[in-house]
Design a protein around this motif. Structure first.
Motif, PDB file in Angstrom:
ATOM      1  N   VAL A 162       9.116 -18.391  25.890  1.00 51.17           N
ATOM      2  CA  VAL A 162       8.137 -17.389  26.323  1.00 51.17           C
ATOM      3  C   VAL A 162       6.852 -18.073  26.807  1.00 51.17           C
ATOM      4  O   VAL A 162       6.463 -19.108  26.294  1.00 51.17           O
ATOM      5  N   VAL A 163       6.190 -17.451  27.796  1.00 51.16           N
ATOM      6  CA  VAL A 163       4.895 -17.957  28.265  1.00 51.16           C
ATOM      7  C   VAL A 163       3.878 -16.817  28.225  1.00 51.16           C
ATOM      8  O   VAL A 163       4.180 -15.689  28.609  1.00 51.16           O
ATOM      9  N   ARG A 164       2.666 -17.160  27.774  1.00 47.99           N
ATOM     10  CA  ARG A 164       1.641 -16.125  27.690  1.00 47.99           C
ATOM     11  C   ARG A 164       0.492 -16.383  28.651  1.00 47.99           C
ATOM     12  O   ARG A 164      -0.451 -15.612  28.694  1.00 47.99           O
ATOM     13  N   GLU A 207       5.569 -13.142  29.027  1.00 49.69           N
ATOM     14  CA  GLU A 207       6.501 -13.321  30.134  1.00 49.69           C
ATOM     15  C   GLU A 207       7.637 -14.238  29.710  1.00 49.69           C
ATOM     16  O   GLU A 207       7.439 -15.213  28.990  1.00 49.69           O
TER      17      GLU A 207
END
Lengths: 302, 302, 302, 302
Positions: free
Chosen positions: C204-206, C247
């Motif tokens: 996951v990427v924030r 995301e």
């Protein structure tokens, strides 16, 4: 028969009829599905003192679970229907009803000649104190039981079939780390095989037993013929270079399932081979008179 | 009292006297120490149906273990000495005696006003069928029991003390994922505290109960006052925005141990705070008349 | 389109052509296969600063590996053949050549229209200082390189194909724990899908970015339109109740692989639903002019 | 010197000056702290091709972290300040800025004679595109950078000190599984020691090298004197019974930290002893002329 320098004994594992069931446990994510499944299958290494033998079979994708959430399937075996049914209910109540976000579903619905429906959540529903709600969907009954985190969703029953317990093989090695390494490789391989569990801690047992004991109160005691430290003082089955023996026991839904698992495990152990101290594969039996299932090592590895 | 937007109820957790013990389990490496410890502490969420409440306390360095190998310590609690002694022996026999390379040692020897020695490996030694060997070292007796992988080494006894079970707190949140997130943070923090375990799956229980049921055969049923789905149809304790409640139960060797763990867990949950849907911390009690230990939330968090 | 109360935006993820390869890593047991694979796929979240995007695809049974040992497969992607080849060689040398008992094999041999063979162990063999041995088996060349623990076995080449990077979707939720819970469920589900990886930490990427910055030296900066804390002070894309956005980025061997993974992940997130604070699924694109692959959310979820 | 049948060579490990730093990474729970930390310390086995050597030092309780959340500490080492500073910034940007809920803090503030402050989040703040906010608390500057999941909180700098890299010892065993078992026990023990990391995959390296090669383009090649398969055809350092050699390399904040870790690891390996095939402990050096730190095995184990 010799594989990669490892002697495969001309013997067989003797196994017994058991009753087996599968439960699908889902949760908000895998961490909590495992939390429930580990609690439910803990302290279940041997029917003698645990009542059941149980373990995690495999992880399930959301596509494979009834509620579209991540899950794991567990298998549970007992010597009789009554014990299996009782243990399933108790363990469900202690370990899945209690576990945040967890739900439970039938894991055996078809594909076997004779399937008996047994209670999964049928009695747990009464925990709802009358607030529980029943729902029939696609011909199956589910219960929604109000709990603090929301609802405990459970199918009413799961399937139980006649299955097989006590498939096994022994790994004989020149040292303890080598025997352990072979067991780890074998378990890594066998854990990918469906329809089986290896119920002992980490999948392996080191305290093989013989029937009887010099202490009359005991019905079993250490299998001294396979104890490396007793080679000099008992009638041993071990050649001088063997310093450690470990056993992998397998319970499976059917006879062929156990064969596939035994083959995978023995192959993985033999992959290490004689150069890594793995010398011999054997199996445990009672002369063939007690258990109706005989798994001949050389046939399995042919 | 409000911490980071989270209301701390003016209430207390009511806990009970239990008997507790600690066992140190070592193995060739941590994987196998955990294999034994997980089997031994599985299916031990609640004394009611499991006999004991048990869990892994922490990892131990080789410097901290009697045999200089990696290990873990486990704690086990029961409502009486008799049950604890019986369960300890059974679980040792099923889960440590069986586990490759595992050994077991006393985990309580001093530091408490009254320590009772109970059997750890004392009776398991008879599995050795007369081949077992006793050894006294630094005033403690050990047994070396021949098994297939070499020897099962076990101390003869471990220490049992009067301890405390049933410390608890409730996390009330606006949604299930938020309640779960707070529990995960709390458990991550509490698992670092010595002398305590959180016996439920993953450390958390979602099926809080009240005494009694409309079904006369049952002595307990869902705590409907804390069930979010029943807010409209029962006398609720939940304000409208609460959609999920989870509970963390703590057993500890002593009263102060439980306080330290409760404080760490509540602080971690409150760290997420009201902006993440954590609204309220409460606790479970029976009016204070049943259990002698009262853990007041606001005192603990002061 | 609304699924379980979650709005699926009428938008698409815009993805790019990459070069991709698969390597099969085996070892004495899974612990060491993972040790090698984790080192090799670490620090590989984004091609911009890491060179490659890489991750563990899945576990392999001994039956699925060329040497009959437990293993894992890893996928690695780069924007050009040259970078992929260079990074593969470097990471193989640092993380598999070095890892006890590890071996490496080609993971792409057939099934794609155009496969380019690239070096896997071809140059690493020179580490053997002339003592290395070549072996051709079933038309494939292998190298046996003497090392301290025995031999490093590696196939000479693996297959590289044209693949796709940058599939993605956004999860918009009412709080951070809810967004995270949805991501965990999505990643649990997507990690079961073959031929894809989610390269960011935990998948996951924030820190979504926009092109450009007020600081002229920077080519990208925080995507303020999607930052919940900036709703009041920038032109936001977020409705008032959204307090957290995360995301998931997917790289896959082919376009359909990414579709399958996106569908699995979005479905798992929507399973939590609006009642758990999951409000909206969106996707990132550049207006459709930069990347040739457009993954329309509503088409994928139809 | 002989410990449990294992010969401790009369030799020393030769180590070098490095620059080292520690970063504390926290997150909503431990799963995500580990996700960030594993990405950040991946592909960091050796300075030669990875730039830095890095690893996870240990888990931290919420009480030990600046923001009261669960966390882990990582250590990172390089041969020069410039490389360490550059790698730290890049890895922070790729692996912590990106990771949901993660925050980063200084891990070295006092306790060393000379501490240099280096950028931790100082430059990453510009990702905030002007929306970032600075805050000074207890004399330390922090940055709050708006991102999609909320805010990325980071301390402006962390401490860098002169430290030591390349502590090492070799385990020589009669077979590969035995060498691996000793390494696993050693790593299990050493991972509990503060201020050190073992940077290779799983903590172990099997591809020891010598300076130079028959291929002139290469500056190093396999250490044939320690390769068991080459005993018959090269000038070997191995006695006939040695069939596998593995090495554990240690980087530490100070010279005494490495001593403590070496002692713990060697003791754990020797615990298995000669009866389990562990025959000899040695160490790697360059004659003592290159590295200023000499770790004499017998002195350490005295």
């Amino acid at each position: 028969m010799i594989i990669n320098g490892v002697t495969i004994d001309d013997t067989f594992a003797e196994a017994f009829g058991m009753r087996g069931t599968r439960v699908i446990i889902t949760a908000q994510n895998l961490r909590w599905a495992y939390n429930a499944a580990r609690a439910m299958t803990g302290f279940a290494t041997s029917v003698i003192a645990c009542g059941v033998e149980a373990g995690i079979e495999r992880e399930l994708t959301p596509e494979e679970t009834p509620d579209g959430r991540p899950g794991v399937s567990i298998l549970m075996f007992a010597m009789s229907s009554a014990v299996l049914i009782k243990q399933l209910e108790t363990r469900m109540g202690q370990c899945v009803l209690t576990c945040p976000t967890a739900a439970a579903f039938s894991g055996i619905d078809e594909g076997y000649p004779e399937i008996t429906r047994i209670n999964l959540g049928k009695n747990l529903r009464f925990f709802g104190d009358g607030f529980q709600i029943s729902k029939v969907f696609n011909g199956k009954r589910y219960w929604r039981v109000p709990v603090m985190d929301g609802e405990f969703l459970t199918e009413e029953t799961t399937g139980m079939i006649r299955s097989v317990g006590g498939g096994n093989f022994l790994i004989l090695a020149e040292s303890q780390p080598q025997a352990l390494a072979a067991c780890e490789a074998a378990i890594d391989a066998m854990s990918k095989i469906p329809n089986v569990i290896m119920p002992f801690p980490g999948g392996v047992v080191r305290s093989g037993s013989k029937v009887g004991s010099k202490y009359k109160a005991l019905i079993a005691s250490t299998n001294d013929a396979f104890c490396p430290t007793l080679k000099g003082i008992t009638k041993t089955e071990l050649s001088p270079e063997i310093e450690s023996v470990m056993e992998i026991v397998i319970d499976g839904l059917t006879d062929p399932d156990i064969r596939v698992a035994m083959r995978a495990g023995i192959a993985a152990a033999c992959e290490l081979g004689a150069k890594n101290g793995i010398k011999r594969i054997s199996a445990g039996n009672y002369g063939g008179k007690l258990g109706p299932y005989h798994f001949k090592l050389r046939e399995i590895m042919a």
